[in-house]
Design a protein around this motif. Sequence first.
Motif, short mmCIF file in Angstrom:
data_model
loop_
_atom_site.label_atom_id
_atom_site.label_comp_id
_atom_site.label_asym_id
_atom_site.label_seq_id
_atom_site.Cartn_x
_atom_site.Cartn_y
_atom_site.Cartn_z
N PRO A 341 -0.65 56.43 -21.23
CA PRO A 341 0.07 55.17 -21.41
C PRO A 341 1.35 55.39 -22.20
CG PRO A 341 -1.76 55.30 -22.95
CD PRO A 341 -1.88 56.50 -22.04
N SER A 342 2.34 54.53 -21.96
CA SER A 342 3.56 54.61 -22.74
C SER A 342 3.33 53.97 -24.10
CB SER A 342 4.70 53.90 -21.99
OG SER A 342 4.31 52.60 -21.61
N GLY A 343 3.86 54.59 -25.14
CA GLY A 343 3.60 54.10 -26.49
C GLY A 343 4.47 52.92 -26.88
N LYS A 373 -4.68 44.24 -20.48
CA LYS A 373 -5.90 43.46 -20.25
C LYS A 373 -6.77 43.44 -21.50
CE LYS A 373 -5.57 42.60 -15.72
NZ LYS A 373 -5.60 41.25 -15.12
N TRP A 374 -6.85 44.58 -22.18
CA TRP A 374 -7.66 44.67 -23.39
C TRP A 374 -7.08 43.78 -24.49
CZ3 TRP A 374 -6.67 46.61 -28.36
CH2 TRP A 374 -7.79 46.79 -29.17
N LEU A 375 -5.77 43.79 -24.63
CA LEU A 375 -5.13 42.93 -25.64
C LEU A 375 -5.39 41.46 -25.34
CD1 LEU A 375 -1.70 44.78 -26.09
CD2 LEU A 375 -3.58 44.64 -27.74
N GLU A 376 -5.35 41.09 -24.08
CA GLU A 376 -5.65 39.71 -23.72
C GLU A 376 -7.10 39.37 -24.03
OE1 GLU A 376 -4.67 39.23 -19.63
OE2 GLU A 376 -2.55 39.76 -19.91
N GLU A 381 -3.07 38.51 -31.87
CA GLU A 381 -1.91 37.67 -32.16
C GLU A 381 -0.64 38.39 -31.70
OE1 GLU A 381 -1.88 36.67 -36.25
OE2 GLU A 381 -3.92 35.86 -36.25
N LEU A 382 0.34 37.61 -31.26
CA LEU A 382 1.54 38.19 -30.67
C LEU A 382 2.26 39.12 -31.64
CD1 LEU A 382 3.02 35.19 -28.65
CD2 LEU A 382 1.90 37.23 -27.77
N ASP A 383 2.30 38.75 -32.92
CA ASP A 383 3.05 39.59 -33.86
C ASP A 383 2.30 40.87 -34.21
OD1 ASP A 383 1.01 38.39 -35.24
OD2 ASP A 383 2.24 37.81 -36.97
N GLU A 387 0.86 46.77 -32.88
CA GLU A 387 -0.09 47.47 -33.75
C GLU A 387 -1.43 47.65 -33.05
OE1 GLU A 387 -2.38 46.76 -38.03
OE2 GLU A 387 -0.58 45.57 -37.53
N SER A 388 -1.89 46.58 -32.39
CA SER A 388 -3.17 46.68 -31.68
C SER A 388 -3.07 47.66 -30.52
CB SER A 388 -3.57 45.30 -31.15
OG SER A 388 -3.75 44.38 -32.21
N ALA A 389 -1.92 47.66 -29.83
CA ALA A 389 -1.73 48.59 -28.73
C ALA A 389 -1.77 50.04 -29.21
CB ALA A 389 -0.40 48.30 -28.02
#
Length: 420
Positions: A341-343, A373-376, A381-383, A387-389
Amino acid sequence: MSNSNCLSPDVVFFVQARPIEAHRVILSARSPFFKRKFETDWRDRSEVRFAREKLSYAALYSLIHFFYSDRLDIAVDDMEDLVRICKVCKCESLQRILEKELIHQKYAEYKALRDVDNSQKRFILQGSSLPEEDRLPTALHHILHTSLAKSTLEWNLDGSVDSLIYSTGAIQMSDSDDLADVCIRVDKKIFRCHQVLLASRSEYFRARLSRMKDFHEGKDELLVDSLPCLEEHDLNVETLEKMLEYMYTDSLKDIDPDQAEEMFDAASRYLLFPLKRAVADVLLPHLETVSPAELCHWLILSDMYGVLKIREYCLDTVACNFETFADTREFRAILLTLPPPSGDSSLRTTVPSAPGAILNTDQGNLLDDLREKWLEAEAAELDKRDESALLFDKRLEMLMLVAEKEKSNESTDAIEDCSG
């Protein structure tokens, strides 16, 4: 009739000195009258001229157009003529609908446009208004069923296509009521088919049939009563039968999941891309009960063949059950076969879409799409999405290290087994 391509009509009707071009197989499939005529009086005729002055060109043209499209579009002034033609052609369900509509046109004032005469008003009917047995897909299914029943195993042939075309009594046109004008040979079976249907559904078959006509043009030794034959390799009988089912009826009733990969491959090779969606529609209920390991197989397969519906389903399932799949050896193994995946979010091939936005259907990097998909699913939270990615990417890196170790252990075990 001057065109010599595979979509050229094989019969022309002249009504009031105006031509209507058509194909026997379509008309025979839709009307018992036309079927009987092509088997008897019009058997060897490529032109039919109607002398009756009362026969309406517009009405007959509208009916033949309906036979092809399952959509009737006719001027109100011509509806009574069409009712008479339907009666002759034995199109009973369409005739009943038209008769009822004529009564409405005559007595229901709310349907009348006072400032418009009937010649400017039109009646439009979709085939879905008819009983299922009188619609185009059912009619073509009957034609396909008849052709398949006459498709036989190949006997006493030396393996060359030429023997099918040139040998006496090879594949005869004359004594058949299926109106087949081409055959497809796969393995040891010969399928009787119809050029107009093959060519109209697949650019591959259109190109092959056109080249075949050019090749045989002017060759006197070609038997008049024999069918031309296409020989297809790397295709099994069952897959071709399902391909033909879709090409003739625009649907698939069922499919063996073990056959799906061959169907995806055939859809790509024969430029029949909507077939992938039809296979996916039949296959999706099966995927609801498969194991995580098998779903990994379908994820890779759908990504390889661009089957977006299955790809999206697999990604959603993996994202919502990520840790379950992370514990699956098959999922870890496929991570080694995919581009990383691209960072940076600016480098990602896909980005989150706002609710209601138009989705981009182009495939991106599979792991990028899985991350989104995992983030959804995690409702980050959008901000905090970047970080989550990043955390998700680190989790993938760990799983890849585990997969590398497992792969190395497998290689070591294989060497020891060989040496032992």
